[in-house]
Design a protein around this motif. Structure first.
Motif, PDB file in Angstrom:
ATOM      1  N   THR A  49       0.803  -1.220   0.000  1.00  0.00           N
ATOM      2  CA  THR A  49       0.000   0.000   0.000  1.00  0.00           C
ATOM      3  C   THR A  49       0.834   1.268   0.000  1.00  0.00           C
ATOM      4  N   ASN A  50       0.194   2.332  -0.424  1.00  0.00           N
ATOM      5  CA  ASN A  50       0.838   3.627  -0.618  1.00  0.00           C
ATOM      6  C   ASN A  50       1.142   4.327   0.709  1.00  0.00           C
ATOM      7  N   LEU A  51       2.113   5.232   0.660  1.00  0.00           N
ATOM      8  CA  LEU A  51       2.526   5.990   1.842  1.00  0.00           C
ATOM      9  C   LEU A  51       3.233   7.268   1.418  1.00  0.00           C
ATOM     10  N   ASP A  52       3.338   8.215   2.340  1.00  0.00           N
ATOM     11  CA  ASP A  52       4.212   9.363   2.106  1.00  0.00           C
ATOM     12  C   ASP A  52       5.656   8.891   1.985  1.00  0.00           C
ATOM     13  N   GLU A  53       6.451   9.617   1.226  1.00  0.00           N
ATOM     14  CA  GLU A  53       7.830   9.213   0.980  1.00  0.00           C
ATOM     15  C   GLU A  53       8.579   8.972   2.288  1.00  0.00           C
ATOM     16  N   PHE A  54       9.109   7.766   2.424  1.00  0.00           N
ATOM     17  CA  PHE A  54       9.820   7.322   3.626  1.00  0.00           C
ATOM     18  C   PHE A  54       8.988   7.520   4.893  1.00  0.00           C
ATOM     19  N   ALA A  55       7.677   7.454   4.747  1.00  0.00           N
ATOM     20  CA  ALA A  55       6.734   7.540   5.882  1.00  0.00           C
ATOM     21  C   ALA A  55       6.771   8.908   6.551  1.00  0.00           C
ATOM     22  N   MET A  56       7.198   9.941   5.820  1.00  0.00           N
ATOM     23  CA  MET A  56       7.345  11.283   6.382  1.00  0.00           C
ATOM     24  C   MET A  56       6.286  12.194   5.781  1.00  0.00           C
ATOM     25  N   GLY A  57       5.104  12.236   6.410  1.00  0.00           N
ATOM     26  CA  GLY A  57       4.040  13.082   5.910  1.00  0.00           C
ATOM     27  C   GLY A  57       2.713  12.691   6.502  1.00  0.00           C
ATOM     28  N   ALA A  58       1.688  13.461   6.173  1.00  0.00           N
ATOM     29  CA  ALA A  58       0.378  13.282   6.794  1.00  0.00           C
ATOM     30  C   ALA A  58      -0.748  13.131   5.779  1.00  0.00           C
ATOM     31  N   SER A  59      -0.418  12.860   4.503  1.00  0.00           N
ATOM     32  CA  SER A  59      -1.481  12.844   3.495  1.00  0.00           C
ATOM     33  C   SER A  59      -1.236  11.911   2.321  1.00  0.00           C
ATOM     34  N   THR A  60      -0.107  11.266   2.218  1.00  0.00           N
ATOM     35  CA  THR A  60       0.395  10.477   1.084  1.00  0.00           C
ATOM     36  C   THR A  60       0.698  11.322  -0.146  1.00  0.00           C
ATOM     37  N   GLU A  61       0.574  12.633  -0.068  1.00  0.00           N
ATOM     38  CA  GLU A  61       0.800  13.471  -1.245  1.00  0.00           C
ATOM     39  C   GLU A  61       2.268  13.588  -1.623  1.00  0.00           C
ATOM     40  N   SER A  62       3.177  13.192  -0.731  1.00  0.00           N
ATOM     41  CA  SER A  62       4.592  13.219  -1.096  1.00  0.00           C
ATOM     42  C   SER A  62       5.045  11.899  -1.727  1.00  0.00           C
ATOM     43  N   SER A  63       4.133  10.947  -1.917  1.00  0.00           N
ATOM     44  CA  SER A  63       4.493   9.661  -2.501  1.00  0.00           C
ATOM     45  C   SER A  63       4.837   9.794  -3.976  1.00  0.00           C
ATOM     46  N   ALA A  64       5.862   9.066  -4.394  1.00  0.00           N
ATOM     47  CA  ALA A  64       6.203   9.027  -5.820  1.00  0.00           C
ATOM     48  C   ALA A  64       5.122   8.346  -6.639  1.00  0.00           C
ATOM     49  N   TRP A  65       4.224   7.597  -5.975  1.00  0.00           N
ATOM     50  CA  TRP A  65       3.136   6.928  -6.660  1.00  0.00           C
ATOM     51  C   TRP A  65       1.916   7.838  -6.815  1.00  0.00           C
ATOM     52  N   GLY A  66       1.944   9.022  -6.241  1.00  0.00           N
ATOM     53  CA  GLY A  66       0.767   9.883  -6.227  1.00  0.00           C
ATOM     54  C   GLY A  66      -0.041   9.649  -4.960  1.00  0.00           C
ATOM     55  N   PRO A  67      -1.048  10.489  -4.690  1.00  0.00           N
ATOM     56  CA  PRO A  67      -1.780  10.406  -3.425  1.00  0.00           C
ATOM     57  C   PRO A  67      -2.794   9.274  -3.388  1.00  0.00           C
ATOM     58  N   THR A  68      -3.105   8.845  -2.170  1.00  0.00           N
ATOM     59  CA  THR A  68      -4.245   7.968  -1.916  1.00  0.00           C
ATOM     60  C   THR A  68      -5.444   8.829  -1.564  1.00  0.00           C
TER      61      THR A  68
END
Length: 428
Positions: A98-117
């Motif tokens: 499952t998706n996550l913020d980059e290196f688990a550092m964030g509160a919205s998944t918007e920093s993920s290279a996969w895009g937001p959840t």
């Protein structure tokens, strides 16, 4: 293929193009590239359950990208993390990652290279972070999930998505095969649609490492048989349970407190020094601890938020500011333990608001001191076990209540959580 796995895979295929909860789904239950029978069903504690795993936890055959472009194209030569091995031994189907913020550092998944959840309750909104993909998967597909929690990254998505999420006592669930964020605060923990199924997942991944042996499932079952909370003293934490919460969140929380009291619990208001105002301490501690993993990936495609965290960590390492943060961490740990000697649990809303709209300023930036983190970093800094469970709605969106327990007292979370879940179900 079990009926539950079949339903989950069909629902994921139908809806996850919109939600983006998963970054990888096994091609089939045997998923040849993993070398592991993902669909194997044993007679263990999780027989027939479908479990999704956050993408910073190693799953054989799946990407292990941690939401970062710096790891997205790594060869899939890794094996399973220890917690995933325990899932398989317990008979679970591991359906994907499952998706996550980059290196688990964030509160919205918007920093993920996969895009937001996106949130299953309203796809315009965040599912939370950093374990947003896991929270959305539980809410949308009736599966169980593993997340990681360094400052609320399981509990915040649980609150926003209307599911149960737990940060277990430090050291009770293995982190072998999990990419570090801040090792002294990191936890791997369970997420589920209800307290009982979450307890089963917790017990499977903790095993005999839970102090005193596995007891969380029995605690949840006891609450189902005996909803009475007479003799339980709970601490309502100020200002975390006051007017800094949105009105609808506070109203749902107050109603849940009344339900606890109706079941016999004694609830008293307490103030824990500095609780509710610890984001600067959290930022300093985690940024320095994150240096090794971020420095390792520097120059390989780190996103802007991770690079900012790296810069802050380098600036703070070895400074008086970092030393002061560590000193304060020691003080708040002692203060929290003192309260928990008088009261079995501390309670508050999990987050002071419902799921924000995606694109809100600062939500993708772990250095922006997001409001979503106000009430959750305390448990990690003080070394407490913590649970978020759904208690109602505000403006049609889920609201979560947070329970915090002394380390080693995870069973108390499940005993009171299951009792409250039953009380609220009976009143609806």
């Amino acid at each position: 293929m079990s009926a539950r796995l079949d339903r989950a895979r069909s629902a994921i295929a139908e809806r996850d193009g919109e939600l983006g909860a998963f970054v990888h789904v096994a091609d089939d239950p045997g998923d040849a590239d993993s070398g592991t029978d993902l669909g194997r069903v044993g007679d263990g504690l999780l027989a027939g359950e479908v479990v999704a795993v956050k993408d910073n936890i190693a799953v054989a055959g799946a990407p292990w990208a941690c939401g970062s472009a710096s790891r997205r194209d790594l060869p899939r030569t890794h094996g399973d993390a220890e917690v995933v091995t325990r899932l398989r031994r317990a008979g679970a189907h591991v359906v994907g990652t499952t998706n996550l913020d980059e290196f688990a550092m964030g509160a919205s998944t918007e920093s993920s290279a996969w895009g937001p959840t996106r949130n299953p309750w309203d796809p315009r909104r965040t599912a939370g972070g950093s374990s947003g993909g896991s929270g959305a998967a539980v809410a949308a597909y009736d599966v169980l999930a593993l997340g990681t929690d360094t400052g609320g990254s399981i509990r915040e998505p649980a609150a926003f998505c209307g599911v149960v999420g737990v940060a277990p006592s430090p050291g009770t669930v293995p982190t072998d095969g999990v990419v570090d964020f801040a090792p002294s605060l990191d936890r791997v923990g369970p997420m589920g649609p209800d307290v009982a199924r979450t307890a089963a997942l917790h017990e499977a991944i903790a095993g005999a490492s839970v102090p005193g042996g596995p007891r969380v499932l029995a605690a949840a079952a006891e609450a189902g048989a005996r909803g009475d909370l007479t003799g339980w003293r709970l601490a309502r934490v100020a200002p975390m349970s006051g007017e800094r919460n949105d009105p609808g969140v506070l109203a749902a929380f107050d109603a849940a407190v009344a339900a606890l009291e109706d079941r016999g619990a004694e609830v008293e208001e307490v103030t824990v020094p500095r609780f509710g105002d610890l984001l600067d301490v959290y930022l300093a501690v985690t940024s320095v601890e994150a240096l090794p993993v971020l420095a390792e990936h520097e120059g390989r495609g780190l996103g802007d938020e991770a690079l900012s965290r790296l810069e802050v960590g380098r600036r703070l390492a070895g400074t008086a500011e970092h030393a002061e943060a560590l000193r304060l961490r020691g003080l708040i740990t002692a203060d929290a333990r003192e309260v928990l000697e008088r009261c079995r649990l501390m309670i508050s809303p999990t987050v002071p608001l419902v799921a924000p709209l995606l694109g809100r300023a600062g939500m993708d930036d772990p250095l922006a001191r997001p409001r979503t983190d106000w009430w959750t970093v305390e448990a990690n800094l003080a070394g407490l076990a913590a649970m978020s469970l759904p208690i109602g709605r505000s403006d049609g969106l889920p609201v979560g209540l947070q329970l915090m327990a002394a380390p080693g007292d995870d069973a108390a979370l499940y005993r009171v959580g299951a009792a409250l879940e039953g009380a609220l179900a009976g009143s609806s």
